[in-house]
Design an enzyme around this catalytic site. Structure first.
Site, PDB file in Angstrom:
ATOM      1  N   HIS B 518      24.435 -60.966  57.219  1.00  0.00           N
ATOM      2  CA  HIS B 518      23.714 -60.491  58.389  1.00  0.00           C
ATOM      3  C   HIS B 518      22.813 -59.341  57.949  1.00  0.00           C
ATOM      4  O   HIS B 518      22.987 -58.212  58.373  1.00  0.00           O
ATOM      5  CB  HIS B 518      24.684 -60.022  59.485  1.00  0.00           C
ATOM      6  CG  HIS B 518      25.671 -61.071  59.915  1.00  0.00           C
ATOM      7  ND1 HIS B 518      26.758 -60.796  60.701  1.00  0.00           N
ATOM      8  CD2 HIS B 518      25.723 -62.398  59.662  1.00  0.00           C
ATOM      9  CE1 HIS B 518      27.445 -61.918  60.915  1.00  0.00           C
ATOM     10  NE2 HIS B 518      26.836 -62.900  60.295  1.00  0.00           N
TER      11      HIS B 518
HETATM   12  C1  FAD Z   1      28.421 -67.731  54.803  1.00  0.00           C
HETATM   13  C2  FAD Z   1      27.562 -67.449  55.999  1.00  0.00           C
HETATM   14  C3  FAD Z   1      28.122 -67.417  57.285  1.00  0.00           C
HETATM   15  C4  FAD Z   1      27.319 -67.150  58.391  1.00  0.00           C
HETATM   16  N1  FAD Z   1      27.888 -67.179  59.635  1.00  0.00           N
HETATM   17  C5  FAD Z   1      27.133 -66.887  60.713  1.00  0.00           C
HETATM   18  C6  FAD Z   1      27.692 -66.923  62.028  1.00  0.00           C
HETATM   19  O1  FAD Z   1      28.846 -67.295  62.227  1.00  0.00           O
HETATM   20  N2  FAD Z   1      26.917 -66.557  63.076  1.00  0.00           N
HETATM   21  C7  FAD Z   1      25.627 -66.178  62.904  1.00  0.00           C
HETATM   22  O2  FAD Z   1      24.977 -65.836  63.889  1.00  0.00           O
HETATM   23  N3  FAD Z   1      25.045 -66.185  61.673  1.00  0.00           N
HETATM   24  C8  FAD Z   1      25.770 -66.534  60.584  1.00  0.00           C
HETATM   25  N4  FAD Z   1      25.185 -66.553  59.345  1.00  0.00           N
HETATM   26  C9  FAD Z   1      23.753 -66.230  59.243  1.00  0.00           C
HETATM   27  C10 FAD Z   1      22.857 -67.436  59.491  1.00  0.00           C
HETATM   28  O3  FAD Z   1      23.121 -68.438  58.555  1.00  0.00           O
HETATM   29  C11 FAD Z   1      21.411 -66.999  59.397  1.00  0.00           C
HETATM   30  O4  FAD Z   1      21.176 -66.020  60.404  1.00  0.00           O
HETATM   31  C12 FAD Z   1      20.383 -68.098  59.621  1.00  0.00           C
HETATM   32  O5  FAD Z   1      20.590 -69.201  58.791  1.00  0.00           O
HETATM   33  C13 FAD Z   1      19.002 -67.497  59.395  1.00  0.00           C
HETATM   34  O6  FAD Z   1      17.995 -68.438  59.581  1.00  0.00           O
HETATM   35  P1  FAD Z   1      16.665 -68.312  58.707  1.00  0.00           P
HETATM   36  O7  FAD Z   1      15.808 -69.452  59.065  1.00  0.00           O
HETATM   37  O8  FAD Z   1      16.137 -66.936  58.851  1.00  0.00           O
HETATM   38  O9  FAD Z   1      17.177 -68.440  57.183  1.00  0.00           O
HETATM   39  P2  FAD Z   1      17.849 -69.689  56.474  1.00  0.00           P
HETATM   40  O10 FAD Z   1      18.492 -70.583  57.460  1.00  0.00           O
HETATM   41  O11 FAD Z   1      18.682 -69.200  55.372  1.00  0.00           O
HETATM   42  O12 FAD Z   1      16.613 -70.464  55.845  1.00  0.00           O
HETATM   43  C14 FAD Z   1      15.743 -69.858  54.906  1.00  0.00           C
HETATM   44  C15 FAD Z   1      15.269 -70.905  53.917  1.00  0.00           C
HETATM   45  O13 FAD Z   1      14.152 -70.402  53.199  1.00  0.00           O
HETATM   46  C16 FAD Z   1      14.250 -70.785  51.845  1.00  0.00           C
HETATM   47  N5  FAD Z   1      13.434 -69.869  51.036  1.00  0.00           N
HETATM   48  C17 FAD Z   1      13.698 -68.579  50.723  1.00  0.00           C
HETATM   49  N6  FAD Z   1      12.706 -68.053  49.977  1.00  0.00           N
HETATM   50  C18 FAD Z   1      11.783 -69.028  49.822  1.00  0.00           C
HETATM   51  C19 FAD Z   1      10.527 -69.091  49.157  1.00  0.00           C
HETATM   52  N7  FAD Z   1      10.034 -68.022  48.521  1.00  0.00           N
HETATM   53  N8  FAD Z   1       9.856 -70.264  49.169  1.00  0.00           N
HETATM   54  C20 FAD Z   1      10.354 -71.367  49.812  1.00  0.00           C
HETATM   55  N9  FAD Z   1      11.531 -71.351  50.467  1.00  0.00           N
HETATM   56  C21 FAD Z   1      12.236 -70.189  50.483  1.00  0.00           C
HETATM   57  C22 FAD Z   1      15.724 -70.728  51.558  1.00  0.00           C
HETATM   58  O14 FAD Z   1      16.057 -71.511  50.425  1.00  0.00           O
HETATM   59  C23 FAD Z   1      16.311 -71.255  52.867  1.00  0.00           C
HETATM   60  O15 FAD Z   1      16.492 -72.659  52.826  1.00  0.00           O
HETATM   61  C24 FAD Z   1      25.949 -66.864  58.223  1.00  0.00           C
HETATM   62  C25 FAD Z   1      25.389 -66.905  56.941  1.00  0.00           C
HETATM   63  C26 FAD Z   1      26.176 -67.216  55.841  1.00  0.00           C
HETATM   64  C27 FAD Z   1      25.556 -67.294  54.508  1.00  0.00           C
END
Ligand code: FAD
Ligand code: SF4
Lengths: 230, 589
Positions: B518
């Site tokens: 987080h």
């Molecule tokens: C173990 C774990 C448990 C969690 N449990 C919870 C929970 O219970 N409740 C909750 O609210 N949240 C939880 N989270 C957090 C939640 O997963 C994230 O808030 C959410 O996935 C964020 O969405 P996002 O789109 O910002 O990032 P993500 O879903 O992570 O997606 C980002 C993507 O961008 C890609 N990327 C990064 N840099 C680059 C680049 N330079 N070029 C191309 N691609 C790139 C990455 O590979 C990834 O696939 C948890 C996270 C983890 C790791």
């Protein structure tokens, strides 16, 4: 045929609190299918003979064979560790390994050693066995169990004078021993799923909808990823 | 080697939760969209297939689905005068990698923040006076309100098929839900999950003390669900391999189960994997982005991809890193307090009490990522900050998500870490303990920020991002308050023994043990370009065709897991792009 290392451990098991489950853990068909070399026949991939002797001795004290449940030896933890060190884990293939390195940096900032886990084991075992020889008169594997425990405690307490590059040695050894004890048998340890049987973990069953919320002992033994039952 | 590919209308950086949401919302406008994902492709079959994925060592311990520090990491220091060291091995947090991002391996605990969390500075000033805010605390208002965001939370929760129990529908308090939550327009799409033994015991004890337990909102489907995109979830079977694993069962809400197959059907949408974006390219005057440059792993070459609209959806850390590398927003300077990009990095303050009950069979393996009963009686909107001497709050919860043995077996205090005593302990206590956790706010401070590291570089030669972060007395006082409340509840449950683990005075940030993924702040939203990196629609102040999604927008951390808010903000930004930006491209504020 039942491997030798299991024959010796069987007695300890049957006295255990999980005796009923343990009985099924040792059912002949599961063991027959495993058909693995005994630990003294196993040919390590990464560890040298001296290192193997060290690992055998160390894990046997970290998770001893006496008392309820299997020890690390019965669970074939040394095989697991050897395979891990020979593979991606040992080679640090996921880790950021660019310098400069500050191995003496504050522990909270995480490992800063330039050495891979495999190298940490290699140098750590040599340095620690040398300490055992100078302090106790013999390599760890040749000490009696009480002296082994005392030496390992000194290692755990960071009192054996390891250089900062090797600071993670004990943490890795302890962690990898527990991993080998509990990981799916496909990784070489947790033979016969005995560690799962011992604590009552059902392994890869992964389907418990009707068990959520029930305060009763779960009746089934474990299965592993290969589909074996304990 | 380098190549230039034909221009697109939209390029999306990262195909996790926010990239998938923005992808499908913009695809329905008929725009030509390319999503670039640095990691591999992933689908339920074959990547999350039973039984191969039920491998604790490979996924729970060796982090098979997460970012490899070898390819991408940060450096960390606790204070400005410490030399930052690279995070060589994962620990404290586990960023995703590959299609679906961390959305495949999250737990699914899906919350809405409290009303006052969006306007925390104003709230504290109004209720307790400006002097209640310590000098080095840099909390800010978000620039949006709970009321404005409500329809977007509703959209996200119905898209993701969340299981829960409403506590406040349009101001009417509903028995069994969270009576302190912000008003919602309707109930959750699915009823709450069944509860585990620990959750039931906790709820009973909490009720006995006059508190208001309610089921934790879950992105683990309690029943079958079909969402607005026609995607279907099946009921969660409590497999006990939720967090860190892809779901074997099409039950955990994720980009894969909720969006991607529908998105892939749009002929105007395409995506490339193993394609890491290296920077956002700006026009010579810096006022707009022209597209991005990425590394094509298969072709082993850099690719220039131009686009009219650039969406950063790469997770909080990588969004901020790309902004710093590309010159989007002035980098934050903790000395002067000026600049915006990298400002107000924050995290999560958690603690817990573990209790041992020899005669209870908790069956911890029969768990789901978001199962649990929670109370919000000590939430951030329930506490008198003046009387208690801290700003913040926490939800308190019990609910067992897994019983995987390598990840840890709780043992009573005094049990050795190895040897005969440890072995006896695991046999005696596995399945006979439970925990009550505090999941608390973490505020923002002048020195806690993100910038570029002066020493360490990644495999592309780019400077790593440097994190400066440590625990602060305000948040430690908050967690100590929660400790007292939780210990009272724990004692009322009469365990055989219990022990607590909360940060105490002088606690320093330790990057080794897993805490939470987080990470927030660094691309914070707000109403003033001098104090925020993006406007209230997540549009970069300086480059109107760049939108930055994710928890980087939070000016300080909420007391909840972030993804409910992250999802709602993505829908909020998508609406602004579709209805206001596309007809008339330019600054929305
Ligand atoms: C173990 C774990 C448990 C969690 N449990 C919870 C929970 O219970 N409740 C909750 O609210 N949240 C939880 N989270 C957090 C939640 O997963 C994230 O808030 C959410 O996935 C964020 O969405 P996002 O789109 O910002 O990032 P993500 O879903 O992570 O997606 C980002 C993507 O961008 C890609 N990327 C990064 N840099 C680059 C680049 N330079 N070029 C191309 N691609 C790139 C990455 O590979 C990834 O696939 C948890 C996270 C983890 C790791
Ligand atoms: S606990 Fe439920 S939602 Fe989570 S991975 Fe298992 S089946 Fe899927």
């Amino acid at each position: 045929m039942t491997p030798k290392f299991l024959q010796t451990s069987r007695r300890a098991f049957l006295g255990g609190s999980a005796a009923a489950a343990a009985l099924s853990a040792l059912s002949e068909p599961a063991l027959a299918q495993r058909n693995q070399p005994t630990l003294d026949q196993y040919e390590p991939v990464y560890l040298t003979a001296a290192e193997w002797a060290f690992v055998m001795a160390a894990v046997a004290r970290i998770i001893p064979s006496d008392g309820d449940g299997p020890g690390a030896i019965e669970a074939r933890v040394p095989v697991f560790i050897d395979r891990q060190l020979a593979g991606d884990f040992g080679a640090a293939s996921d880790l950021y390994m660019e310098g400069p390195f500050a191995p003496e940096a504050d522990m909270n900032l995480g490992t800063q050693s330039p050495l891979t886990p495999a190298e940490i084991y290699r140098q750590g075992i040599a340095a620690f066995d040398a300490w055992c020889r100078s302090e106790q008169g013999a390599a760890l594997g040749d000490l009696d169990p009480d002296a082994q425990d005392a030496a390992l405690q000194a290692l755990a307490d960071d009192e054996v004078g390891l250089k900062p590059e090797l600071r993670e040695f004990w943490t890795l050894l302890l962690q990898n021993t527990k991993e080998g004890y509990f990981a799916d048998p496909r990784h070489g340890g947790n033979a016969g799923m005995q560690a799962w049987v011992y604590i009552g973990f059902p392994g890869a069953r992964a389907n418990f909808h009707e068990w959520a919320g029930r305060d009763e002992a779960y009746p089934l033994g474990p299965v592993d990823i290969a589909g074996e039952r304990a | 080697m380098a190549r230039t590919d034909p221009k697109k209308d939209v390029v999306i950086v990262g195909l996790g939760w926010t990239g998938a949401i923005m992808g499908i919302e913009l695809a329905s406008e008929g725009l030509e969209i390319l999503a670039l994902e640095r990691g591999p492709d992933r689908s339920t079959v074959p990547d999350f297939k039973y039984p191969e994925v039920i491998d604790e060592l490979e996924y729970g311990i060796r982090f098979g689905f997460m970012q490899r520090p070898k390819n991408s990491t940060i450096t960390v220091r606790r204070t400005g005068d410490e030399v930052a060291q690279p995070m060589r091995r994962l620990g404290s947090f586990l960023p995703g990698d590959g299609v679906g991002g961390a959305g495949i391996h999250w737990n699914g605990q899906t919350w809405r923040p409290m009303e006052n969390e969006y306007r925390l500075r104003s709230y504290v000033e109004e209720e307790f006076g400006a002097e209640a805010i310590p000098e080095d605390m840099t909390i800010q208002d978000w620039g949006v309100t709970a009321e404005e965001l409500e329809p977007y939370y509703d959209r996200f929760e119905y898209m993701a098929g969340i299981s829960g129990q409403a506590g406040n529908i349009n101001g009417k308090i509903i028995e069994g839900g969270n009576p302190f939550e912000a008003p919602r327009s309707r109930d959750y799409p699915l009823p709450p999950l069944k509860q585990t033994v620990d959750a039931k015991l906790f709820a009973e004890a909490a009720r006995g003390m006059g508190y208001h337990p309610f089921p934790r909102p879950a992105a683990n489907a309690s029943e079958a669900w079909t969402n607005e995109y026609g995607m279907q979830l099946g009921p969660c079977n409590f497999c006990g391999f939720c967090e860190r694993y892809g779901c074997i069962n099409y039950s955990k809400s994720s980009p894969q189960t909720c969006i991607l197959d529908a998105l892939k059907r749009y002929p105007n949408f395409s995506y490339r994997v193993n394609s890491e974006v290296l920077r956002v390219d700006l026009a010579p005057d810096g006022q707009t982005a022209t597209g991005v440059t990425y590394w094509d792993e298969e072709a082993q070459e850099e690719v220039t991809q131009s686009a009219d609209l650039v969406i950063l959806a790469a997770y909080q850390l990588h969004n901020v890193h790309l902004m710093l590398l590309s010159g989007i927003g002035e980098p934050y300077d903790p000395q002067s307090g000026e600049g915006v990009t990298g400002k107000n990095y924050s995290y999560q303050m958690n603690g817990g009490t573990t209790m041992f009950f020899r005669d209870v069979d908790f069956n911890p393996f029969a768990g789901a990522g978001s199962v649990g009963m929670a109370i919000d009686d000590f939430a951030i909107n329930q506490i008198d900050f003046g009387a208690e001497g801290f700003i913040g709050g926490s939800y308190i919860v019990a609910g067992n998500s897994n019983g995987q043995p390598i990840r840890g077996i709780s043992l009573p205090e005094g049990t050795p870490e190895w040897g005969a005593g440890w072995k006896q302990g695991i046999g005696e206590w596995y399945g006979h303990s439970m925990s009550i956790g505090s999941h608390g706010s973490c505020l923002s401070y002048r020195d806690c920020h993100l910038d570029l590291d002066p020493t360490y570089t990644d495999r592309h030669g780019r400077p790593l991002m440097r994190m400066t972060f440590d625990w602060k007395p305000n948040d430690i006082r908050m967690t100590q308050f929660m400790k007292r409340k939780i210990e009272e509840i724990a004692q009322s449950m009469n365990p055989d023994s219990w022990q607590s683990s909360f940060k105490g005075e002088g606690a320093r940030y330790d990057i080794r043990p897993y805490q939470t993924t987080h990470n927030v702040g660094g691309s914070i939203m707000g109403t003033d370009p001098n104090t925020s990196a993006v406007n209230r629609y997540l549009q970069a102040w300086g480059q109107h065709n760049v939108f930055v999604l994710g928890a980087g927008a939070f000016p300080q951390n909420i007391q909840y897991n972030p993804t409910g808010a992250v999802g709602a903000l993505a829908y909020w930004a998508a609406r602004a792009i579709r209805e206001d930006y596309l007809p008339n491209p330019g600054p929305l504020v």
